[in-house]
Design an enzyme around this catalytic site. Structure first.
Site, PDB file in Angstrom:
ATOM      1  N   HIS A   1       6.214 -16.459  30.160  1.00  0.00           N
ATOM      2  CA  HIS A   1       7.154 -17.564  30.291  1.00  0.00           C
ATOM      3  C   HIS A   1       7.710 -17.710  31.703  1.00  0.00           C
ATOM      4  CE1 HIS A   1       6.895 -17.300  26.005  1.00  0.00           C
ATOM      5  NE2 HIS A   1       7.840 -18.181  25.785  1.00  0.00           N
TER       6      HIS A   1
ATOM      7  N   GLU B   1      -2.794 -26.657  24.938  1.00  0.00           N
ATOM      8  CA  GLU B   1      -2.613 -27.103  26.325  1.00  0.00           C
ATOM      9  C   GLU B   1      -3.845 -27.805  26.868  1.00  0.00           C
ATOM     10  OE1 GLU B   1       0.621 -24.757  25.295  1.00  0.00           O
ATOM     11  OE2 GLU B   1      -1.491 -24.147  25.204  1.00  0.00           O
TER      12      GLU B   1
END
Length: 325
Positions: free
Chosen positions: A129, A60
Protein backbone atom coordinates in the site's frame (compact mmCIF):
# COMPACT_ATOMS: atom_id res chain seq x y z
CA UNK A 1 -10.13 31.20 -1.65
CA UNK A 2 -11.27 28.09 0.17
CA UNK A 3 -9.45 26.12 2.86
CA UNK A 4 -8.86 22.57 1.60
CA UNK A 5 -6.77 19.58 2.54
CA UNK A 6 -5.09 17.68 -0.27
CA UNK A 7 -7.87 15.12 -0.65
CA UNK A 8 -10.46 17.86 -1.01
CA UNK A 9 -8.26 19.76 -3.48
CA UNK A 10 -7.93 16.68 -5.70
CA UNK A 11 -11.68 16.08 -5.56
CA UNK A 12 -12.35 19.72 -6.42
CA UNK A 13 -9.99 19.52 -9.40
CA UNK A 14 -11.83 16.48 -10.73
CA UNK A 15 -15.18 18.17 -10.17
CA UNK A 16 -14.07 21.33 -11.98
CA UNK A 17 -12.88 19.37 -15.01
CA UNK A 18 -15.94 17.11 -15.11
CA UNK A 19 -18.07 20.24 -15.28
CA UNK A 20 -15.76 21.73 -17.91
CA UNK A 21 -15.52 18.68 -20.18
CA UNK A 22 -18.23 15.98 -20.56
CA UNK A 23 -15.56 13.55 -21.81
CA UNK A 24 -13.89 13.40 -18.37
CA UNK A 25 -14.76 10.16 -16.55
CA UNK A 26 -13.49 8.59 -13.34
CA UNK A 27 -13.57 4.93 -12.43
CA UNK A 28 -11.83 2.39 -10.25
CA UNK A 29 -12.43 0.13 -7.28
CA UNK A 30 -15.05 1.66 -4.94
CA UNK A 31 -14.75 5.19 -6.35
CA UNK A 32 -18.49 5.52 -6.97
CA UNK A 33 -21.00 5.39 -4.14
CA UNK A 34 -18.33 4.89 -1.46
CA UNK A 35 -16.10 7.64 -2.88
CA UNK A 36 -12.89 5.63 -2.73
CA UNK A 37 -10.96 4.24 0.22
CA UNK A 38 -9.99 7.77 1.30
CA UNK A 39 -13.21 9.41 0.06
CA UNK A 40 -11.30 11.41 -2.53
CA UNK A 41 -14.18 11.01 -5.01
CA UNK A 42 -16.99 11.25 -2.45
CA UNK A 43 -20.15 12.83 -3.86
CA UNK A 44 -19.01 12.84 -7.49
CA UNK A 45 -21.26 9.97 -8.53
CA UNK A 46 -24.30 11.74 -7.05
CA UNK A 47 -23.35 14.89 -8.94
CA UNK A 48 -22.38 13.43 -12.33
CA UNK A 49 -24.14 10.09 -12.47
CA UNK A 50 -23.13 6.46 -12.72
CA UNK A 51 -22.09 6.69 -16.38
CA UNK A 52 -19.28 9.11 -15.55
CA UNK A 53 -18.29 7.98 -12.05
CA UNK A 54 -18.43 4.23 -11.59
CA UNK A 55 -16.96 1.22 -9.84
CA UNK A 56 -14.97 -1.45 -11.63
CA UNK A 57 -14.20 -5.09 -10.83
CA UNK A 58 -11.16 -5.81 -8.64
CA UNK A 59 -8.92 -6.09 -11.69
CA UNK A 60 -6.26 -3.44 -12.29
CA UNK A 61 -5.46 -4.79 -15.76
CA UNK A 62 -9.12 -4.23 -16.69
CA UNK A 63 -9.02 -0.69 -15.26
CA UNK A 64 -5.92 0.07 -17.34
CA UNK A 65 -7.37 -1.50 -20.47
CA UNK A 66 -10.64 0.41 -20.10
CA UNK A 67 -8.74 3.67 -19.65
CA UNK A 68 -6.66 3.00 -22.76
CA UNK A 69 -9.68 2.18 -24.90
CA UNK A 70 -11.60 5.24 -23.74
CA UNK A 71 -8.58 7.47 -24.30
CA UNK A 72 -8.30 6.37 -27.92
CA UNK A 73 -11.97 7.19 -28.45
CA UNK A 74 -11.72 10.79 -27.34
CA UNK A 75 -12.54 10.52 -23.64
CA UNK A 76 -10.34 11.80 -20.84
CA UNK A 77 -10.46 8.98 -18.31
CA UNK A 78 -9.20 9.21 -14.73
CA UNK A 79 -8.38 5.66 -13.67
CA UNK A 80 -7.81 5.09 -9.96
CA UNK A 81 -5.49 2.27 -8.94
CA UNK A 82 -6.58 1.81 -5.34
CA UNK A 83 -3.07 1.45 -3.89
CA UNK A 84 0.33 1.88 -5.50
CA UNK A 85 1.43 -1.73 -5.06
CA UNK A 86 -1.40 -2.82 -7.33
CA UNK A 87 -0.04 -1.05 -10.42
CA UNK A 88 1.97 -4.10 -11.47
CA UNK A 89 -1.21 -5.67 -12.84
CA UNK A 90 -1.75 -2.61 -15.04
CA UNK A 91 1.82 -1.85 -16.14
CA UNK A 92 1.28 -3.30 -19.60
CA UNK A 93 -1.59 -0.88 -20.24
CA UNK A 94 0.22 2.05 -18.60
CA UNK A 95 3.82 1.70 -19.75
CA UNK A 96 3.45 -0.19 -23.02
CA UNK A 97 0.04 0.67 -24.47
CA UNK A 98 -0.70 4.21 -23.24
CA UNK A 99 2.85 5.56 -23.02
CA UNK A 100 3.80 4.39 -26.53
CA UNK A 101 0.59 5.20 -28.38
CA UNK A 102 1.57 8.59 -29.78
CA UNK A 103 4.95 7.24 -30.99
CA UNK A 104 3.74 3.98 -32.49
CA UNK A 105 0.82 5.69 -34.26
CA UNK A 106 3.00 8.42 -35.75
CA UNK A 107 1.12 11.07 -33.81
CA UNK A 108 -2.34 10.06 -35.08
CA UNK A 109 -3.56 8.93 -31.66
CA UNK A 110 -2.91 9.94 -28.09
CA UNK A 111 -3.87 8.62 -24.66
CA UNK A 112 -5.10 11.50 -22.44
CA UNK A 113 -5.33 9.35 -19.29
CA UNK A 114 -4.67 10.15 -15.63
CA UNK A 115 -3.71 7.12 -13.56
CA UNK A 116 -4.26 8.09 -9.90
CA UNK A 117 -2.86 6.12 -6.99
CA UNK A 118 -2.19 6.68 -3.28
CA UNK A 119 1.28 5.82 -1.96
CA UNK A 120 3.57 6.63 0.93
CA UNK A 121 4.71 5.61 4.38
CA UNK A 122 4.17 6.84 7.89
CA UNK A 123 0.58 5.63 8.20
CA UNK A 124 1.33 2.00 9.13
CA UNK A 125 -0.60 0.65 6.14
CA UNK A 126 -0.62 -2.94 4.92
CA UNK A 127 1.89 -4.49 2.54
CA UNK A 128 1.87 -3.15 -1.07
CA UNK A 129 0.00 0.00 0.00
CA UNK A 130 2.89 2.38 0.63
CA UNK A 131 5.90 1.82 -1.65
CA UNK A 132 7.15 4.76 -3.70
CA UNK A 133 7.18 3.12 -7.15
CA UNK A 134 7.62 6.36 -9.10
CA UNK A 135 10.92 5.20 -10.58
CA UNK A 136 9.18 2.44 -12.52
CA UNK A 137 7.15 4.96 -14.52
CA UNK A 138 9.70 7.78 -14.52
CA UNK A 139 11.97 5.53 -16.58
CA UNK A 140 9.21 5.06 -19.18
CA UNK A 141 9.22 7.60 -22.03
CA UNK A 142 5.76 8.85 -22.96
CA UNK A 143 4.21 9.04 -19.50
CA UNK A 144 4.55 11.94 -17.08
CA UNK A 145 4.95 11.34 -13.33
CA UNK A 146 3.44 13.92 -10.99
CA UNK A 147 3.57 14.00 -7.15
CA UNK A 148 2.12 17.03 -5.30
CA UNK A 149 3.17 18.01 -1.79
CA UNK A 150 0.37 20.42 -0.85
CA UNK A 151 -3.30 21.18 -1.60
CA UNK A 152 -2.68 24.15 -3.94
CA UNK A 153 -0.30 22.18 -6.14
CA UNK A 154 -2.53 19.09 -5.98
CA UNK A 155 -5.49 20.87 -7.55
CA UNK A 156 -3.48 22.75 -10.16
CA UNK A 157 -1.45 19.70 -11.14
CA UNK A 158 -4.53 17.47 -11.33
CA UNK A 159 -6.31 19.90 -13.65
CA UNK A 160 -3.16 20.14 -15.79
CA UNK A 161 -2.91 16.33 -15.82
CA UNK A 162 -6.52 15.89 -16.94
CA UNK A 163 -5.94 18.35 -19.78
CA UNK A 164 -2.72 16.61 -20.88
CA UNK A 165 -2.92 14.75 -24.19
CA UNK A 166 -0.50 12.07 -22.99
CA UNK A 167 -0.81 9.78 -19.96
CA UNK A 168 0.04 11.02 -16.48
CA UNK A 169 0.86 8.89 -13.44
CA UNK A 170 -0.45 10.96 -10.52
CA UNK A 171 0.74 9.81 -7.07
CA UNK A 172 -0.91 11.06 -3.87
CA UNK A 173 0.85 10.56 -0.54
CA UNK A 174 -1.35 8.89 2.06
CA UNK A 175 0.09 11.00 4.84
CA UNK A 176 -0.79 14.24 3.05
CA UNK A 177 -4.50 13.63 2.40
CA UNK A 178 -5.51 15.11 5.78
CA UNK A 179 -2.19 16.56 7.00
CA UNK A 180 -3.10 20.24 6.78
CA UNK A 181 -5.34 22.76 5.04
CA UNK A 182 -4.25 25.57 2.78
CA UNK A 183 -5.82 28.25 0.64
CA UNK A 184 -6.92 26.88 -2.72
CA UNK A 185 -8.73 28.91 -5.41
CA UNK A 186 -12.24 27.64 -6.07
CA UNK A 187 -11.99 28.33 -9.79
CA UNK A 188 -9.98 26.33 -12.33
CA UNK A 189 -6.23 26.93 -12.55
CA UNK A 190 -3.22 24.87 -13.53
CA UNK A 191 0.24 24.26 -12.13
CA UNK A 192 2.69 23.59 -14.93
CA UNK A 193 3.73 19.97 -15.29
CA UNK A 194 7.51 19.75 -15.53
CA UNK A 195 8.20 22.83 -13.41
CA UNK A 196 9.75 22.52 -9.94
CA UNK A 197 9.07 24.93 -7.11
CA UNK A 198 11.63 26.55 -4.84
CA UNK A 199 9.66 26.36 -1.59
CA UNK A 200 12.43 27.82 0.57
CA UNK A 201 15.28 30.10 -0.47
CA UNK A 202 18.73 29.30 0.86
CA UNK A 203 22.44 29.85 0.25
CA UNK A 204 24.38 26.97 1.81
CA UNK A 205 22.92 23.69 0.54
CA UNK A 206 20.13 22.59 -1.80
CA UNK A 207 17.66 19.94 -0.65
CA UNK A 208 15.86 18.38 -3.62
CA UNK A 209 12.78 16.30 -2.93
CA UNK A 210 9.06 15.74 -3.61
CA UNK A 211 5.81 14.67 -1.94
CA UNK A 212 5.82 14.07 1.81
CA UNK A 213 9.57 14.48 2.12
CA UNK A 214 9.22 18.17 1.21
CA UNK A 215 7.81 18.57 4.72
CA UNK A 216 10.51 16.33 6.20
CA UNK A 217 13.13 18.53 4.54
CA UNK A 218 11.40 21.67 5.82
CA UNK A 219 11.62 20.39 9.41
CA UNK A 220 15.31 19.67 8.86
CA UNK A 221 15.87 23.13 7.36
CA UNK A 222 14.24 24.77 10.40
CA UNK A 223 16.69 22.96 12.69
CA UNK A 224 19.63 23.72 10.41
CA UNK A 225 18.75 27.42 10.52
CA UNK A 226 19.28 27.34 14.27
CA UNK A 227 22.86 26.22 13.52
CA UNK A 228 23.38 29.03 11.02
CA UNK A 229 22.99 26.83 7.92
CA UNK A 230 20.62 28.22 5.29
CA UNK A 231 19.09 25.39 3.23
CA UNK A 232 17.25 25.87 -0.04
CA UNK A 233 14.42 23.40 -0.71
CA UNK A 234 13.25 22.41 -4.18
CA UNK A 235 9.95 20.57 -4.56
CA UNK A 236 10.27 18.67 -7.85
CA UNK A 237 6.47 18.28 -8.20
CA UNK A 238 7.11 16.39 -11.46
CA UNK A 239 9.51 13.46 -11.60
CA UNK A 240 9.15 13.03 -15.35
CA UNK A 241 10.05 15.38 -16.88
CA UNK A 242 12.49 16.72 -14.28
CA UNK A 243 12.98 20.48 -14.12
CA UNK A 244 16.76 20.23 -14.16
CA UNK A 245 17.24 23.94 -14.92
CA UNK A 246 15.79 24.98 -11.55
CA UNK A 247 18.01 22.42 -9.81
CA UNK A 248 21.19 23.55 -11.58
CA UNK A 249 20.47 27.22 -10.88
CA UNK A 250 20.15 26.41 -7.19
CA UNK A 251 23.28 24.25 -7.07
CA UNK A 252 25.30 26.98 -8.76
CA UNK A 253 24.27 29.24 -5.88
CA UNK A 254 24.67 26.86 -2.91
CA UNK A 255 27.47 24.60 -4.27
CA UNK A 256 26.11 21.62 -2.33
CA UNK A 257 23.15 19.30 -2.93
CA UNK A 258 21.27 16.49 -1.20
CA UNK A 259 18.42 14.55 -2.76
CA UNK A 260 15.73 13.11 -0.49
CA UNK A 261 13.31 10.42 -1.63
CA UNK A 262 11.01 7.89 -0.01
CA UNK A 263 11.84 5.25 -2.59
CA UNK A 264 14.62 2.73 -2.06
CA UNK A 265 18.12 3.96 -2.80
CA UNK A 266 18.88 2.32 -6.14
CA UNK A 267 17.32 3.38 -9.45
CA UNK A 268 15.06 6.02 -7.93
CA UNK A 269 14.70 9.59 -9.13
CA UNK A 270 17.49 10.68 -6.76
CA UNK A 271 20.06 8.81 -8.83
CA UNK A 272 18.93 10.62 -11.99
CA UNK A 273 19.03 14.02 -10.31
CA UNK A 274 22.53 13.32 -8.99
CA UNK A 275 23.73 12.23 -12.43
CA UNK A 276 22.42 15.37 -14.10
CA UNK A 277 23.97 17.61 -11.44
CA UNK A 278 27.31 15.91 -12.05
CA UNK A 279 26.94 16.31 -15.81
CA UNK A 280 25.93 19.97 -15.74
CA UNK A 281 27.30 21.54 -12.56
CA UNK A 282 30.17 19.45 -11.24
CA UNK A 283 32.60 22.39 -11.25
CA UNK A 284 30.24 24.26 -8.92
CA UNK A 285 30.21 21.50 -6.32
CA UNK A 286 32.23 21.79 -3.13
CA UNK A 287 31.18 18.33 -1.91
CA UNK A 288 29.71 15.13 -3.39
CA UNK A 289 25.96 15.07 -3.95
CA UNK A 290 24.38 12.81 -1.32
CA UNK A 291 21.12 10.85 -1.09
CA UNK A 292 18.87 10.47 1.94
CA UNK A 293 16.58 7.56 1.24
CA UNK A 294 15.60 4.14 2.55
CA UNK A 295 17.89 1.14 2.04
CA UNK A 296 17.49 -1.33 -0.82
CA UNK A 297 15.11 -3.63 0.99
CA UNK A 298 11.48 -4.58 0.61
CA UNK A 299 9.27 -2.00 2.30
CA UNK A 300 9.20 -3.11 5.95
CA UNK A 301 6.21 -4.06 8.04
CA UNK A 302 4.53 -1.27 9.96
CA UNK A 303 6.33 -1.95 13.24
CA UNK A 304 9.68 -0.74 11.88
CA UNK A 305 8.82 1.61 9.01
CA UNK A 306 9.71 4.70 11.08
CA UNK A 307 13.31 3.46 11.20
CA UNK A 308 13.29 2.90 7.44
CA UNK A 309 11.89 6.21 6.16
CA UNK A 310 13.87 9.47 5.77
CA UNK A 311 13.80 11.68 8.86
CA UNK A 312 14.81 15.27 9.58
CA UNK A 313 17.79 14.01 11.55
CA UNK A 314 19.05 11.90 8.66
CA UNK A 315 18.85 14.95 6.42
CA UNK A 316 20.69 17.05 9.00
CA UNK A 317 23.42 14.40 9.24
CA UNK A 318 23.83 14.48 5.45
CA UNK A 319 24.02 18.27 5.46
CA UNK A 320 26.73 18.13 8.12
CA UNK A 321 28.72 15.81 5.86
CA UNK A 322 28.59 18.08 2.82
CA UNK A 323 29.23 21.22 4.88
CA UNK A 324 32.32 19.66 6.44
CA UNK A 325 33.63 17.86 3.39
Amino acid sequence: MAQMNMKEAIRDAIRVEMKNDPNVLIFGEDVGKVGGVFRATEGLQDEFGEERVFDTPLAESAIGGLAFGLGIQGFRPIAEIQFVGFIFEALDQMAIQAARLRYRSGGRYNAPIVFRTPYGGGVKAAELHTDDLSGLLAQTPGIKVVIPSNPYDAKGLMIAAIRENDPVFFMEHLNLYHAFRAEVPEEAYTVEIGKANVVREGSDVTLITYGMTVHTATKAADQLAEKGINAEIIDLRTLSPIDIDTIITSVQKTNRAIVVQEAQKSAGIAAEVMAQINEKAILHLEAPVLRVCPPDTIYPFAQIEDAWLPTPQRIIDAVDKVMNF
